[in-house]
Design a protein around this motif. Structure first.
Motif: not given
Length: 609
Positions: A327-336, A521-525, A545-548
């Protein structure tokens, strides 16, 4: 004589004064299910609260009555028998609740919501709405804020009080404005609104106002691990405010099973601790309570699988990115968005930058106009000679058309104006970028600390050395860094440590030095405390982080100082990114175009910059 009889739905336990019996009833029956009634001069036991039958309390009461030879009225025996029959129905209901706590979808329509929920978010809204007082423990990046807002909207639970870290207050307000369409929202405790968002730091100050001033229908506590210390003033304030509020939602990314004792106060705020056996049972069963030299140690963790199941069929829902990956996009951006703590200094600098930019533009235009006036009196040959003086590296045209020669010189002068303004403008814009960075560093530290409570790893990017060093100094104990001052071997050593060492939870990176070439890639954030000048710079940084090898969807958080140049830079980056994606066939946007657009905003006295 020791007697026991039924008074409505309460079991009354009556006996002559006996210190041992008093100690036994206190030790045996969960605290939330028993009280001493002075008017009856007896103990009163409640076996059913909020519609739920407490099996632990029934067992404890039956054991106590049998151990001390109490004479039970027939109504008590019938009542206990009836409750046991209903327990079977309750157990079946709990199994359904347990399934719902892991659900990835639900049929629920929220009227008045300003956006479309993902299926797993609908399941979260359904769970919270049905349970009324519950804890949402989804992994970071799954939208706990949105689900909590939607649950309030769905339950029509207004007015709603939201308590959160100060670094998240503006983000909550922004999300409420987006999702709870048409509802009033305020960041001040004194204001009357459908949603009131108050930071933990102001809670004690406004406790009485929040407790007595409004009849709250819902309470949301974000980053609820802030309430783990029962002695803290803010914990006491929240417990006081929460009494009587029908809908209470606690949001936390911290895994409850890592440190069960830290969630005792949160379960008390939800008034759910007794459903888990009460304080004594909970600490002994799940916290490995041990009497030691300096008191009772409840920092252990035991019977965690059982605790997880009981929590889920009572008041706890938690999903992971891997559960809802489709359900999630491969990568998403969030503003704080966060407030800066140097507003006065920033506003003074903003005014000065505008004045300097206006002066710079004026001087550049005057110089061009002066040269063009000189050319009016010159011959074609003299204009060519002037061309050579002004642009010695340019090839001089062979034609002798004066108008054409003047147009060529004017075009080159205007390009030079732009180059000068851009080079000077970078310094002016950078002055505001630095002040915005300095003003939000405290909020950045707080945000990172909150994130690390989740147990996940985080990659942090900063542009300026000041930010890199301050954050690395703060998190050096459980982190590492990639700084521009490091050589290649040192940088790779930091990456290796981050990738392989579970205790290394955060890596602080220079946007330039750490943004390319490394795999993390140990992180996804990813968190951007500061931003660079081009979309590609951020895309490359996000893609560390968004790699193989990455098994989760990646979330990139952008920390923006409210009402600063940050928002303009972010918006321009997004605009340039969409232009590159849609029209430029992957061609990079140059830094100069970003600077030019920012300078145009400044020159136009745009209030956002």
């Amino acid at each position: 004589m020791n007697l026991c009889y039924l008074d409505n739905t309460e079991v009354v336990v009556l006996f002559p004064y006996d210190a041992e019996l008093i100690a036994s009833i206190k030790d045996t029956i969960p605290q939330g299910n028993r009280r001493y009634d002075k008017s009856k001069q007896s103990w009163v036991v409640q076996l059913r609260k909020y519609g739920a039958i407490n099996e632990q309390a029934i067992k404890a009461l039956e054991g106590f009555l049998k151990a001390h030879d109490f004479k039970q009225h027939i109504s008590v025996r019938n009542y206990l028998s009836d409750l046991r029959e209903k327990l079977a129905e309750q157990d079946e209901k709990k199994r359904e609740i347990y399934k719902e706590s892991k659900a990835s979808e639900a049929i629920v329509e929220v009227e008045g919501l300003g956006g479309e929920l993902r299926p797993f978010q609908k399941a979260g809204v359904s769970y919270l709405s049905k349970r009324g007082r519950a804890m949402l423990g989804d992994e970071m990046g799954l939208g706990k804020t949105i689900q909590a807002i939607a649950a309030v909207v769905h339950s029509r639970a207004y007015p709603s009080l939201i308590i959160c870290p100060v670094s998240l207050q503006l983000n909550w307000i922004r999300e409420i404005e987006k999702w709870a369409t048409g509802k009033r929202v305020s960041g001040e405790a004194e204001k009357d609104a459908d949603f009131v968002v108050v930071p933990y730091s102001q809670l004690v100050k406004h406790e009485q106002l929040l407790k007595k001033g409004t009849n709250w229908k819902s309470l949301i506590c974000d980053e609820s691990h802030y309430l783990k210390n029962r002695k803290a003033q803010r914990t006491k304030a929240v417990r006081s405010i929460a009494k009587g509020i029908p809908h209470i939602f606690l949001l936390t990314g911290t895994p409850i099973l890592n440190r069960p004792s830290e969630f005792i106060t949160q379960l008390q705020i939800l008034e759910r601790l007794n459903e888990l056996g009460g304080w004594k049972h909970f600490t002994e069963r799940y916290c490995d309570a041990k009497q030691e030299r300096f008191g009772l140690n409840i920092n252990g963790a035991t019977n965690l699988e059982e605790l997880n199941k009981k929590l889920r069929n009572t008041c706890y829902i938690r999903r992971f990115k891997t559960d809802v990956l489709k359900e999630l996009p491969d990568k998403q951006r969030t503003i704080i968005e966060v407030k800066i703590n140097n507003r006065k200094e920033y506003e003074t600098a903003r005014k000065g930058v505008r004045q300097e930019l206006a002066l710079l533009k004026k001087k550049s235009r005057e110089r061009t106009q002066e040269i063009m006036s000189e050319l009016e009196e010159l011959t074609a040959k003299e204009i060519k000679e002037r061309w050579e003086e002004l642009f010695p590296n340019d090839k001089i045209p062979k034609y002798n058309d004066k108008r054409k020669l003047k147009r060529g010189i004017e075009a080159r002068l205007q390009r030079r104006e732009t180059m000068v303004e851009n080079s000077e403008g970078v310094l002016l814009v950078n002055r505001l970028k630095i002040l915005a960075m300095q003003g939000k560093l405290d909020s950045a530290e707080e945000w990172i600390e909150n994130f690390l409570e989740s147990g996940e790893k985080l990659v942090v990017f900063c542009e300026h050395i000041e930010a890199q060093h301050k954050l690395f100094e703060k998190f050096a104990k459980n982190g590492c860094a990639i700084l521009s001052s490091m050589d290649t071997a040192e940088r790779q050593a930091s990456v290796d440590k981050f990738q392989t060492n579970d205790k290394c939870r955060v890596i602080i990176c220079s946007l330039g030095a750490g943004g390319v070439g490394f795999t993390m890639t140990a992180a996804s954030n990813v968190l951007f405390v500061e931003m660079g000048w081009t979309p590609a710079m951020h895309d490359q940084a996000e893609d560390r982080t968004h790699r193989i090898g990455q098994e989760n969807a990646v979330t990139a958080y952008y920390l923006l100082g409210t009402d600063t140049i940050d928002k303009d830079i972010y918006n321009l980056l997004e605009t340039k990114r969409s232009v590159v994606s849609a029209a430029s066939d992957g061609k990079e946007v140059e830094q100069g175009t970003m600077v030019r657009d920012l300078l145009d905003k400044l020159a136009g006295f745009d209030e956002q910059v």
